[in-house]
Design a protein around this motif. Structure first.
Motif, PDB file in Angstrom:
ATOM      1  N   PHE A 176      15.862  31.915 -28.395  1.00 53.65           N
ATOM      2  CA  PHE A 176      16.670  32.816 -27.561  1.00 53.65           C
ATOM      3  C   PHE A 176      18.126  32.829 -27.997  1.00 53.65           C
ATOM      4  O   PHE A 176      18.881  33.715 -27.620  1.00 53.65           O
ATOM      5  N   LEU A 221      24.995  36.343 -24.985  1.00 51.04           N
ATOM      6  CA  LEU A 221      23.658  36.764 -24.564  1.00 51.04           C
ATOM      7  C   LEU A 221      22.685  35.585 -24.638  1.00 51.04           C
ATOM      8  O   LEU A 221      21.905  35.339 -23.710  1.00 51.04           O
ATOM      9  N   ILE A 224      23.278  33.215 -21.810  1.00 54.77           N
ATOM     10  CA  ILE A 224      22.722  33.696 -20.541  1.00 54.77           C
ATOM     11  C   ILE A 224      21.218  33.432 -20.485  1.00 54.77           C
ATOM     12  O   ILE A 224      20.699  32.925 -19.490  1.00 54.77           O
ATOM     13  N   PHE A 225      20.512  33.747 -21.574  1.00 56.50           N
ATOM     14  CA  PHE A 225      19.068  33.500 -21.603  1.00 56.50           C
ATOM     15  C   PHE A 225      18.773  32.021 -21.358  1.00 56.50           C
ATOM     16  O   PHE A 225      17.997  31.655 -20.482  1.00 56.50           O
ATOM     17  N   SER A 228      19.920  30.575 -17.833  1.00 51.52           N
ATOM     18  CA  SER A 228      19.136  31.033 -16.680  1.00 51.52           C
ATOM     19  C   SER A 228      17.698  30.545 -16.767  1.00 51.52           C
ATOM     20  O   SER A 228      17.078  30.263 -15.740  1.00 51.52           O
ATOM     21  N   ILE A 229      17.160  30.406 -17.967  1.00 52.07           N
ATOM     22  CA  ILE A 229      15.775  29.915 -18.060  1.00 52.07           C
ATOM     23  C   ILE A 229      15.707  28.437 -17.677  1.00 52.07           C
ATOM     24  O   ILE A 229      14.857  28.026 -16.897  1.00 52.07           O
ATOM     25  N   GLY A 232      16.254  27.951 -13.997  1.00 55.34           N
ATOM     26  CA  GLY A 232      15.201  28.530 -13.176  1.00 55.34           C
ATOM     27  C   GLY A 232      13.840  27.930 -13.445  1.00 55.34           C
ATOM     28  O   GLY A 232      12.842  28.385 -12.920  1.00 55.34           O
ATOM     29  N   THR A 272      20.626  30.793  -6.736  1.00 60.77           N
ATOM     30  CA  THR A 272      20.900  32.132  -7.244  1.00 60.77           C
ATOM     31  C   THR A 272      22.400  32.396  -7.271  1.00 60.77           C
ATOM     32  O   THR A 272      22.918  32.957  -8.243  1.00 60.77           O
ATOM     33  N   LEU A 275      23.874  30.647 -10.211  1.00 69.23           N
ATOM     34  CA  LEU A 275      23.548  31.359 -11.444  1.00 69.23           C
ATOM     35  C   LEU A 275      24.387  32.619 -11.601  1.00 69.23           C
ATOM     36  O   LEU A 275      24.902  32.910 -12.681  1.00 69.23           O
ATOM     37  N   VAL A 279      26.810  33.436 -14.720  1.00 65.03           N
ATOM     38  CA  VAL A 279      26.605  34.617 -15.558  1.00 65.03           C
ATOM     39  C   VAL A 279      27.798  35.566 -15.482  1.00 65.03           C
ATOM     40  O   VAL A 279      28.241  36.103 -16.503  1.00 65.03           O
TER      41      VAL A 279
ATOM     42  N   ILE B 132      20.749  42.850 -15.038  1.00 68.96           N
ATOM     43  CA  ILE B 132      21.073  41.488 -15.471  1.00 68.96           C
ATOM     44  C   ILE B 132      20.651  40.489 -14.387  1.00 68.96           C
ATOM     45  O   ILE B 132      20.082  39.430 -14.669  1.00 68.96           O
ATOM     46  N   LEU B 135      17.113  39.786 -14.562  1.00 69.26           N
ATOM     47  CA  LEU B 135      16.792  38.954 -15.728  1.00 69.26           C
ATOM     48  C   LEU B 135      17.040  37.473 -15.457  1.00 69.26           C
ATOM     49  O   LEU B 135      16.247  36.616 -15.841  1.00 69.26           O
ATOM     50  N   VAL B 136      18.160  37.173 -14.775  1.00 66.69           N
ATOM     51  CA  VAL B 136      18.540  35.772 -14.636  1.00 66.69           C
ATOM     52  C   VAL B 136      18.021  35.124 -13.353  1.00 66.69           C
ATOM     53  O   VAL B 136      18.050  33.909 -13.235  1.00 66.69           O
ATOM     54  N   ALA B 137      17.530  35.921 -12.402  1.00 66.14           N
ATOM     55  CA  ALA B 137      17.035  35.320 -11.161  1.00 66.14           C
ATOM     56  C   ALA B 137      15.886  34.369 -11.479  1.00 66.14           C
ATOM     57  O   ALA B 137      15.033  34.686 -12.304  1.00 66.14           O
ATOM     58  N   PRO B 138      15.866  33.166 -10.860  1.00 62.09           N
ATOM     59  CA  PRO B 138      14.777  32.228 -11.137  1.00 62.09           C
ATOM     60  C   PRO B 138      13.426  32.869 -10.841  1.00 62.09           C
ATOM     61  O   PRO B 138      13.224  33.427  -9.759  1.00 62.09           O
ATOM     62  N   GLY B 139      12.519  32.819 -11.820  1.00 62.56           N
ATOM     63  CA  GLY B 139      11.240  33.499 -11.704  1.00 62.56           C
ATOM     64  C   GLY B 139      10.438  33.081 -10.487  1.00 62.56           C
ATOM     65  O   GLY B 139       9.844  33.913  -9.798  1.00 62.56           O
ATOM     66  N   PHE B 174      14.722  42.764 -20.442  1.00 60.13           N
ATOM     67  CA  PHE B 174      14.625  42.409 -21.860  1.00 60.13           C
ATOM     68  C   PHE B 174      14.466  43.658 -22.716  1.00 60.13           C
ATOM     69  O   PHE B 174      15.152  43.839 -23.717  1.00 60.13           O
TER      70      PHE B 174
END
Lengths: 294, 296
Positions: A176, A221, A224-225, A228-229, A232, A272, A275, A279, B132, B135-139, B174
């Motif tokens: 990523f 970018l 951020i990926f 947040s991954i 989360g 949230t 995050l 971001v 955005i 995209l970033v919110a916890p799944g 994405f």
């Protein structure tokens, strides 16, 4: 220069909205509404069996904020996030740099780039499990170390530990970083670097004054990926730490498991917000949209 | 620059490629350091995966670690026949179907949104940030929210309704971000030329933009497919009673401690390779077709 929205004719506004309306039609019911539901649930009371009573109480927030566990969970999550971010950024940046500036044959560069992306197409969970034969107590690394006589007892810290969690994250997420950084670096005009060399810049100067600033959107970018991954995520922490560590989301998962929806929702809302803050801080420094559509 | 260029035969390296390596055509020391780093990265990337591919071909005595005990296809047969490993085949079918639906929707919606975001319009920043955010919110959080929403509305959660929507909330951002990168390379002059020649907006999209952007659209499709095929957190609370493949794998990791798990890894990898192969093949085909029609 594109005209600012204030100057655009109404017709352009209409066509713009027409084009993005399918996107909005998906995001409203499946992003905005669920987030509002979670927000609402965080103020509700529960009967302890999953039933929710519409109510307005801040009890869940008080619970979450007063719990010593919350701080511990955030510290653990931030530790994993920072470590993963640092390693993925260093590896990702230099891998992209190598591919863009050192591999002279363009076809070879694309081939090597694809080589990096291939493992990304297999299941995350499987990729995580694939560390077991290597890191386990009877795994290859321990066997090798025992065989060469470096250690007498198998190292237990390799698997089911914080180390294993970070290894799994870096393994899964470096891609990523590589992809967006590679993308922005590939668009740097090589003539700029020649000009810098002509002007007497050292290799370090070129890196600091030309390459890094021009890869900023890719780095942002990727960050951020990754951030947040990791923030989360719960299953890497759960599996790779063997239950020894927890993160904010894994605690949330446990709460959902015992049907404590309001507390789970309250901690989800807090996470949230954290995050969003991170971001927007990143987006404030780098206007991704501007740079990508440049 | 000219002094350096004079030292080098023009045919060995074009001026643009030696930018970082001005020292008489040889590789600078940084090349070797970075090449080593790259090599180590690739080994770390593939090493563990190869271990499980190899271990999945053990015979019935096989365990989770080396050394390998015999070789057979036992664990593959076990995977698709044994009840105790769960409904692998059914979840596999569902995941593929779901991924195909997600892919189609992602490509169409991302392309349209990409077109929309090319020009500023009132409220574009709002839509961008909403994306955005998605995209970033916890799944897991979004998944729970979607699950609760369906519950509150009295709808049944299932893989083709709630899970589909939950996955789109992740694949679309994405897809649109990839679309941005793709569109930034599109030369607006071609579009204007099409208008000058009397094309309608629809014709310029269908006859100019889509053919030119086709490889980028395939990339969006690949993203959509793999993100959906591998999506776990958002599906957990939204898939209803029937599992998708990642959910099945997840429950296997909790219950099954046999090389069946590795066999599943090998199978999913093969499927991914078939998908990538087909996509890359179609890119090559598109470009060949374009090349030949340009000549003819």
């Amino acid at each position: 220069m594109q005209p600012s929205p204030a100057q655009t004719p109404p017709r352009a506004n209409l066509t713009g909205w027409l084009y993005v309306s399918p996107l909005v039609l998906v995001l409203v019911p499946f992003f905005v509404a669920p987030i509002l539901v979670v927000l609402a649930a965080s103020f509700f009371t529960t009967d302890g069996f999953g039933g929710l009573t519409p109510d307005f109480t801040l009890a869940s927030y008080v619970d979450v904020l007063h719990s010593a566990l919350t701080l511990k969970l955030y510290l653990a999550t931030i530790k994993f996030t920072v470590l993963t971010w640092v390693f993925t950024l260093i590896i990702g940046f230099f891998v992209a740099y190598f591919l863009v500036f050192h591999v002279r044959n363009q076809l070879l560069a694309i081939g090597l780039f694809l080589l990096c992306t291939v493992p990304f197409w297999t299941s995350n969970i499987i990729r995580m499990i694939s560390w077991i034969p290597l890191l386990g107590k009877e795994g290859l690394i321990n066997q090798a170390l025992l065989g060469t006589g470096v250690i007498r007892q198998p190292l237990e810290v390799l698997l089911f530990s914080d180390l294993a969690v970070v290894i799994a994250y870096v393994h899964q997420l470096t891609i990523f970083m590589i992809v967006p950084i590679f993308n922005s670096m590939a668009r740097i005009d090589k003539k700029l670097i020649e000009a810098a060399i002509d002007a007497g810049a050292s290799r370090f100067d070129i890196m600091r004054l030309v390459v890094v600033p021009m890869s900023k959107s890719g780095i942002a970018l990727g960050t951020i990926f990754v951030v947040s991954i990791v923030m989360g995520d719960f299953f890497v922490v759960k599996v790779m730490s063997g239950g020894g560590s927890a993160s904010v989301v894994s605690a949330f998962y446990e709460d959902v498991g015992v049907l404590q929806y309001p507390t789970a929702a309250a901690s989800a809302v807090l996470l949230t917000l954290v995050l969003v803050a991170i971001v927007s801080l990143i987006l404030r420094t780098v206007d991704i949209r501007q740079e990508i559509t440049r | 620059m000219s002094a350096v260029a004079a030292d080098m035969p023009e045919t060995v390296a074009p001026a643009t490629t030696k930018a970082i390596a001005p020292s008489k055509g040889g590789r600078p020391w940084t090349f070797y350091v970075l090449a080593t780093l790259f090599g180590l990265y690739v080994i770390a990337l593939y090493g563990p995966m190869f271990c499980i591919y190899v271990l999945s071909f053990q015979d019935i005595r096989g365990g989770l670690v080396f050394p390998m005990k015999g070789h057979s296809l036992h664990w593959f047969v076990d995977l698709f026949t044994q009840v105790r490993t769960g409904d692998v085949k059914g979840s596999f079918d569902r995941s593929i179907k779901l991924a195909v639906i997600v892919t189609v929707i992602t490509v169409v919606v991302s392309f349209l949104a990409g077109l929309g975001f090319r020009k500023r319009f009132r409220g574009d920043t709002f839509v961008f940030y909403m994306m955005i955010g998605s995209l970033v919110a916890p799944g897991l959080v979004l998944g729970l929210g979607t699950g609760l929403l369906f519950q509150a509305l009295g709808l049944n959660a299932s893989w083709y309704t709630s899970a589909l929507g939950a996955q789109l909330s992740w694949t679309l951002p994405f897809g649109v971000l990839v679309m941005f990168a793709v569109m930034s390379r599109f030369n607006h002059v071609w579009e204007e030329a099409a208008y000058d020649l009397g094309a309608s907006r629809w014709q310029s999209i269908w006859l100019v933009m889509i053919p030119v952007l086709a490889p980028g659209l395939v990339a969006v499709a690949l993203f959509g497919f793999t993100l959906s095929y591998d999506e776990f957190a958002r599906s957990l609370q939204t898939a209803g009673s029937l599992n998708t493949l990642p959910l099945e794998i997840w429950s296997m990791t909790l219950n099954v401690t046999s090389p069946s798990l590795y066999a599943l890894g090998t199978v999913t990898t093969i499927v991914s390779f078939v998908v990538i192969g087909a996509s890359l093949g179609s890119i090559v085909l598109i470009q060949k077709k374009r090349g030949s029609s340009a000549k003819g």
